[in-house]
Design an enzyme around this catalytic site. Structure first.
Site, PDB file in Angstrom:
ATOM      1  N   GLU A 134     -26.497  27.028 -54.696  1.00 31.75           N
ATOM      2  CA  GLU A 134     -26.782  28.252 -53.938  1.00 31.75           C
ATOM      3  C   GLU A 134     -25.720  29.311 -54.211  1.00 31.75           C
ATOM      4  O   GLU A 134     -26.026  30.499 -54.364  1.00 31.75           O
ATOM      5  CB  GLU A 134     -26.852  27.918 -52.440  1.00 31.75           C
ATOM      6  CG  GLU A 134     -27.184  29.096 -51.542  1.00 31.75           C
ATOM      7  CD  GLU A 134     -25.953  29.792 -51.025  1.00 31.75           C
ATOM      8  OE1 GLU A 134     -26.018  31.016 -50.808  1.00 31.75           O
ATOM      9  OE2 GLU A 134     -24.922  29.124 -50.849  1.00 31.75           O
ATOM     10  N   ASP A 179     -26.829  32.776 -56.037  1.00 25.95           N
ATOM     11  CA  ASP A 179     -26.601  34.055 -55.374  1.00 25.95           C
ATOM     12  C   ASP A 179     -26.055  35.077 -56.359  1.00 25.95           C
ATOM     13  O   ASP A 179     -26.483  36.242 -56.385  1.00 25.95           O
ATOM     14  CB  ASP A 179     -25.629  33.856 -54.213  1.00 25.95           C
ATOM     15  CG  ASP A 179     -25.252  35.155 -53.540  1.00 25.95           C
ATOM     16  OD1 ASP A 179     -26.147  35.818 -52.977  1.00 25.95           O
ATOM     17  OD2 ASP A 179     -24.061  35.525 -53.566  1.00 25.95           O
ATOM     18  N   ASP A 231     -31.301  29.899 -48.682  1.00 26.63           N
ATOM     19  CA  ASP A 231     -30.342  29.141 -49.501  1.00 26.63           C
ATOM     20  C   ASP A 231     -31.043  28.408 -50.641  1.00 26.63           C
ATOM     21  O   ASP A 231     -30.547  28.383 -51.774  1.00 26.63           O
ATOM     22  CB  ASP A 231     -29.592  28.130 -48.635  1.00 26.63           C
ATOM     23  CG  ASP A 231     -28.571  28.779 -47.710  1.00 26.63           C
ATOM     24  OD1 ASP A 231     -28.290  29.980 -47.889  1.00 26.63           O
ATOM     25  OD2 ASP A 231     -28.067  28.081 -46.809  1.00 26.63           O
ATOM     26  N   GLU A 268     -32.020  30.601 -53.556  1.00 24.94           N
ATOM     27  CA  GLU A 268     -30.885  30.884 -54.446  1.00 24.94           C
ATOM     28  C   GLU A 268     -30.452  29.634 -55.211  1.00 24.94           C
ATOM     29  O   GLU A 268     -30.050  29.737 -56.388  1.00 24.94           O
ATOM     30  CB  GLU A 268     -29.731  31.449 -53.628  1.00 24.94           C
ATOM     31  CG  GLU A 268     -30.039  32.839 -53.071  1.00 24.94           C
ATOM     32  CD  GLU A 268     -28.941  33.390 -52.198  1.00 24.94           C
ATOM     33  OE1 GLU A 268     -28.861  34.617 -52.064  1.00 24.94           O
ATOM     34  OE2 GLU A 268     -28.144  32.595 -51.627  1.00 24.94           O
TER      35      GLU A 268
END
Length: 233
Positions: A47, A51, A120, A123
């Site tokens: 994650e 991101d 989450d 990502e």
């Protein structure tokens, strides 16, 4: 004949548009800490990576599609596109919820439907695709779901008070002033009426259940009345 993938992963692969070479990456991207024997086998690190990959791809899309936009506008558009709510929406479109691996207690509590978890996992899947096949593959997963959101933002890029303040400052006007003009209703559920005053213009009034919401509503009423674009000012 190829054996079916664990947890019907092929359905999710078809949804996101990527077939994993390394199935361990895909499984880790879908695993909540409550279902993993070790933290390293959860989606947390993926994650973190996803991101950053998402931010880069979206920044590239914005740079290419809004050639006249200044840095401030690009930053606002980026923040809107990669916010938690947007990522959770994408996760729902991909059908991620059915594939998230949770501990029994979390599953019974309905944790997989929580917005933060969905965001989450969106990502983490992007991070997994990046590690599995590189930047181009990650971009191919991101663009189809984030480009439509880029072209048709679902919410104003700035809140009305900020937009009005920037509009006034750009014209050399004093900062807009907000005045409570009335308060009605019971003590436990009051309704506020607020007027926003901008030098040289008639005040705009609006109501809200708090001073803050009334001020935002008054600013929006002013913007609408004067035909001011809430995105650009």
């Amino acid at each position: 004949m190829m054996a079916p993938k664990p947890g019907d992963l092929g359905v999710l692969e078809a949804s996101i548009g990527h077939t994993f070479s390394n199935l361990d990456l895909a499984q880790a991207a879908l695993t909540h800490i409550s279902a993993a024997p070790a933290r390293s086998e959860t989606y947390q690190r993926l994650e973190f990576l996803g991101d950053r990959v998402l931010g880069l791809v979206v920044a590239e899309m914005l740079y290419e599609n809004f050639a006249a936009a200044e840095e401030g506008e690009l930053s606002r558009r980026l923040a809107d596109l990669v916010r938690r709510e947007s990522c959770a929406e994408v996760a729902r479109e991909w059908g991620v919820e059915a594939h998230v691996r949770l501990g029994e207690g979390e599953r019974q509590a309905g944790t997989s439907a929580k917005e933060a978890i969905l965001a989450d996992v969106c990502e983490s899947l992007i991070g997994a695709v990046f590690l599995d096949a590189g930047y181009a593959a990650a971009k191919a997963v991101i663009v189809p779901v984030f480009e439509p959101r880029m072209r048709a933002p679902r919410r104003p890029l700035r809140d009305p008070k900020t937009a009005l303040q920037e509009w006034a400052q750009a014209r050399g006007l004093e900062t807009p002033a907000y005045r409570e003009t009335a308060r009605t209703g019971p003590h436990h559920a009051p309704e506020f009426t607020v007027a926003v005053v901008v030098t040289g213009f008639a005040p705009a009034n609006a109501k809200g259940s708090s001073k803050r919401t009334a001020e935002q509503a008054a600013a929006q009423a002013f913007l609408a009345r004067e035909g001011i674009d809430n995105e650009r000012g």
